[in-house]
Motif scaffolding. Structure first.
Motif, PDB file in Angstrom:
ATOM      1  N   UNK A  46       1.242  -1.372  -0.246  1.00 40.36           N
ATOM      2  CA  UNK A  46      -0.211  -0.029  -0.161  1.00 40.36           C
ATOM      3  C   UNK A  46       1.014   1.108  -0.471  1.00 40.36           C
ATOM      4  N   UNK A  47       2.586   1.233   0.186  1.00 36.39           N
ATOM      5  CA  UNK A  47       3.303   2.090  -0.016  1.00 36.39           C
ATOM      6  C   UNK A  47       3.478   2.386  -1.693  1.00 36.39           C
ATOM      7  N   UNK A  48       3.472   3.575  -2.096  1.00 36.39           N
ATOM      8  CA  UNK A  48       4.261   3.583  -3.435  1.00 36.39           C
ATOM      9  C   UNK A  48       5.463   4.324  -3.239  1.00 36.39           C
ATOM     10  N   UNK A  49       6.015   5.139  -2.605  1.00 34.54           N
ATOM     11  CA  UNK A  49       7.531   6.190  -2.276  1.00 34.54           C
ATOM     12  C   UNK A  49       7.338   5.956  -1.342  1.00 34.54           C
ATOM     13  N   UNK A  50       9.020   6.452  -0.903  1.00 33.45           N
ATOM     14  CA  UNK A  50       9.240   6.226   0.800  1.00 33.45           C
ATOM     15  C   UNK A  50       9.567   7.563   0.908  1.00 33.45           C
ATOM     16  N   UNK A  51       9.372   8.215   2.188  1.00 31.40           N
ATOM     17  CA  UNK A  51      10.404   9.335   3.051  1.00 31.40           C
ATOM     18  C   UNK A  51      11.287   9.182   4.099  1.00 31.40           C
ATOM     19  N   UNK A 105      14.947   1.184  -3.294  1.00 34.17           N
ATOM     20  CA  UNK A 105      15.467   0.259  -4.703  1.00 34.17           C
ATOM     21  C   UNK A 105      14.995  -1.053  -5.533  1.00 34.17           C
ATOM     22  N   UNK A 106      15.521  -1.858  -4.072  1.00 34.89           N
ATOM     23  CA  UNK A 106      15.051  -3.616  -4.350  1.00 34.89           C
ATOM     24  C   UNK A 106      13.642  -4.156  -4.296  1.00 34.89           C
ATOM     25  N   UNK A 107      13.176  -2.926  -3.527  1.00 34.95           N
ATOM     26  CA  UNK A 107      11.315  -2.734  -4.442  1.00 34.95           C
ATOM     27  C   UNK A 107      10.760  -2.451  -5.010  1.00 34.95           C
ATOM     28  N   UNK A 108      12.151  -1.477  -6.013  1.00 28.89           N
ATOM     29  CA  UNK A 108      11.831  -0.539  -6.648  1.00 28.89           C
ATOM     30  C   UNK A 108      10.297   0.571  -6.575  1.00 28.89           C
ATOM     31  N   UNK A 109      11.089   1.149  -5.345  1.00 24.82           N
ATOM     32  CA  UNK A 109       9.983   2.419  -4.765  1.00 24.82           C
ATOM     33  C   UNK A 109      10.595   4.072  -5.146  1.00 24.82           C
ATOM     34  N   UNK A 110      10.275   5.019  -5.651  1.00 22.04           N
ATOM     35  CA  UNK A 110      10.879   5.845  -5.862  1.00 22.04           C
ATOM     36  C   UNK A 110      11.337   5.684  -4.266  1.00 22.04           C
ATOM     37  N   UNK A 111      12.633   6.744  -3.743  1.00 22.70           N
ATOM     38  CA  UNK A 111      12.153   7.367  -2.569  1.00 22.70           C
ATOM     39  C   UNK A 111      13.579   8.663  -2.143  1.00 22.70           C
ATOM     40  N   UNK A 125       9.909  16.347  -6.116  1.00 20.32           N
ATOM     41  CA  UNK A 125       9.463  14.579  -5.922  1.00 20.32           C
ATOM     42  C   UNK A 125       8.531  13.895  -5.858  1.00 20.32           C
ATOM     43  N   UNK A 126       7.185  14.573  -5.601  1.00 18.40           N
ATOM     44  CA  UNK A 126       5.703  14.249  -5.483  1.00 18.40           C
ATOM     45  C   UNK A 126       5.323  13.830  -6.849  1.00 18.40           C
ATOM     46  N   UNK A 127       5.749  15.234  -7.587  1.00 19.41           N
ATOM     47  CA  UNK A 127       5.216  15.091  -9.382  1.00 19.41           C
ATOM     48  C   UNK A 127       6.222  14.157  -9.742  1.00 19.41           C
ATOM     49  N   UNK A 128       7.255  14.024  -9.932  1.00 19.15           N
ATOM     50  CA  UNK A 128       8.207  13.907  -9.918  1.00 19.15           C
ATOM     51  C   UNK A 128       7.652  11.429  -9.865  1.00 19.15           C
ATOM     52  N   UNK A 129       7.545  11.554  -8.785  1.00 16.46           N
ATOM     53  CA  UNK A 129       6.886   9.794  -8.787  1.00 16.46           C
ATOM     54  C   UNK A 129       5.456   9.608  -9.792  1.00 16.46           C
ATOM     55  N   UNK A 130       4.508  10.766  -9.552  1.00 17.64           N
ATOM     56  CA  UNK A 130       3.270  10.451 -10.079  1.00 17.64           C
ATOM     57  C   UNK A 130       2.855  10.062 -11.440  1.00 17.64           C
ATOM     58  N   UNK A 131       4.237  11.059 -11.941  1.00 23.21           N
ATOM     59  CA  UNK A 131       5.180  10.680 -13.425  1.00 23.21           C
ATOM     60  C   UNK A 131       5.672   9.357 -13.953  1.00 23.21           C
TER      61      UNK A 131
END
Length: 338
Positions: A65-70, A86-92, A286-292
């Motif tokens: 349920x987590x798309x990206x991480x801070x 990085x291993x999970x393919x999630x932007x951080x 960062x949020x805009x980049x993750x969304x795109x």
């Protein structure tokens, strides 16, 4: 559609980012939190509708349920969480430092390079400050000639008890190190650290203030005055001297008043007051980049290079000599500019 963000570490900066993501920015919601102090994380989660409290950072990263991480936890934990993302393919989004040592940063660069795409953004927020951006635009435009020198100052009114002597370089001057690389689009080639008379307000064992002298690859000299006991305010300064003119940051946080033979303006009380809009702009980017589904901002390479320069600066502090900065070859993933 909002992205679901997980926040690892909800101390002062973590809670500020939770507030920012929840009440200031658009396109994101805080969906999960964790902290080494679970009671603190629980209290933060209680005010976030639908947010999940995770027992560990690893569990948060693994949450579907987590798309990206801070990542805003203690610096030595950053490597573990960034590598997991990085291993999970999630932007951080990782607050500085990317990691506290050259070797740890290299492991992150290697992992991201192996993944074949940028997933990491490092929190060097001065790149998003309106004054710094205006300064860079003028320097890059060439209208005042080639840059020759940069004068900078980072003056903290005071620092917390946990602050160590090394952090004058690692935590304070690091911002100016990143600005220098970004401002001139090149790497730092050498560092010298000078120790003036120590302030009577300095803690035992501290050399405070310090003068950090950076030499870029093309020969631009950047002097950084770093002080953590200035007392009067949080005073950030910067001026680039070029062949045909100079450009400088404003010295006032607000309006400058002239009256009855006097000149006055406000100096920020702390980093939050001085850079609040930069933090907003940085995280929104960062949020805009993750969304795109694209990368943006200071990269893992930028985090690595800043850490190496800091390590070199500490070596220069101890040796009293000019110390060369030795960087590994930059992977193609990160392009050619700082």
């Amino acid at each position: 559609m909002s992205i679901n963000v997980g926040v690892i570490g909800v101390g002062m900066i973590g809670q500020d980012h939770v507030r920012r993501l929840t009440h200031v920015l658009s396109g994101a919601r805080v969906a999960a939190v964790t902290d080494v102090d679970l009671d603190r994380a629980r209290a933060v989660a209680r005010d976030l509708p639908g947010a999940v409290l995770h027992p560990t950072g690893a569990a948060l990263v693994a949450d579907p349920g987590v798309d990206a991480v801070v990542v805003t936890s203690w610096g030595p934990t950053h490597e573990e969480y960034v590598l997991a993302c990085v291993a999970a393919g999630k932007q951080v989004f990782c607050e500085k430092p990317l990691a506290p040592t050259r070797v740890a940063c290299e492991r992150i660069v290697d992992a991201e390079t192996a993944a074949g795409r940028r997933l990491v953004m490092v929190g060097f927020m001065r790149r998003y400050d309106a004054q710094y951006r205006a300064m860079k635009e003028i320097v890059a435009g060439g209208g005042i000639g080639l840059p020759l020198l940069m004068h900078a100052a980072h003056r903290n009114p005071s620092v917390p008890d946990f602050f160590t002597s090394d952090m004058i370089i690692n935590d304070s001057a690091v911002h100016d190190i990143d600005v220098a690389r970004w401002m001139f689009d090149e790497e730092v080639a050498a560092v010298t650290v000078l120790k003036p008379r120590t302030s009577r307000k300095a803690k035992a064992g501290f050399h405070d203030p310090l003068l950090v002298l950076l030499e870029t690859v093309s020969g631009v000299l950047v002097d950084v005055e770093a002080s953590v006991n200035a007392g009067f305010a949080y005073d950030i300064r910067g001026e680039v001297v070029c062949e045909d003119g100079t450009v400088a940051l404003s010295e006032s946080a607000g309006a400058v008043v002239k009256r009855a033979g006097t000149y006055s303006g406000r100096v920020p009380a702390d980093w939050q007051e001085r850079f609040v809009r930069a933090f907003d702009a940085e995280l929104q980017c960062w949020v805009d980049a993750v969304a795109a589904d694209r990368s943006t901002g200071p990269s893992a390479w930028d985090g690595y290079a800043a850490t190496v320069v800091c390590e070199t600066g500490l070596a220069a502090l101890r040796s009293g000599a000019r110390e060369p900065v030795v960087l590994r070859e930059r992977p193609d993933l990160y392009g050619s500019a700082a």
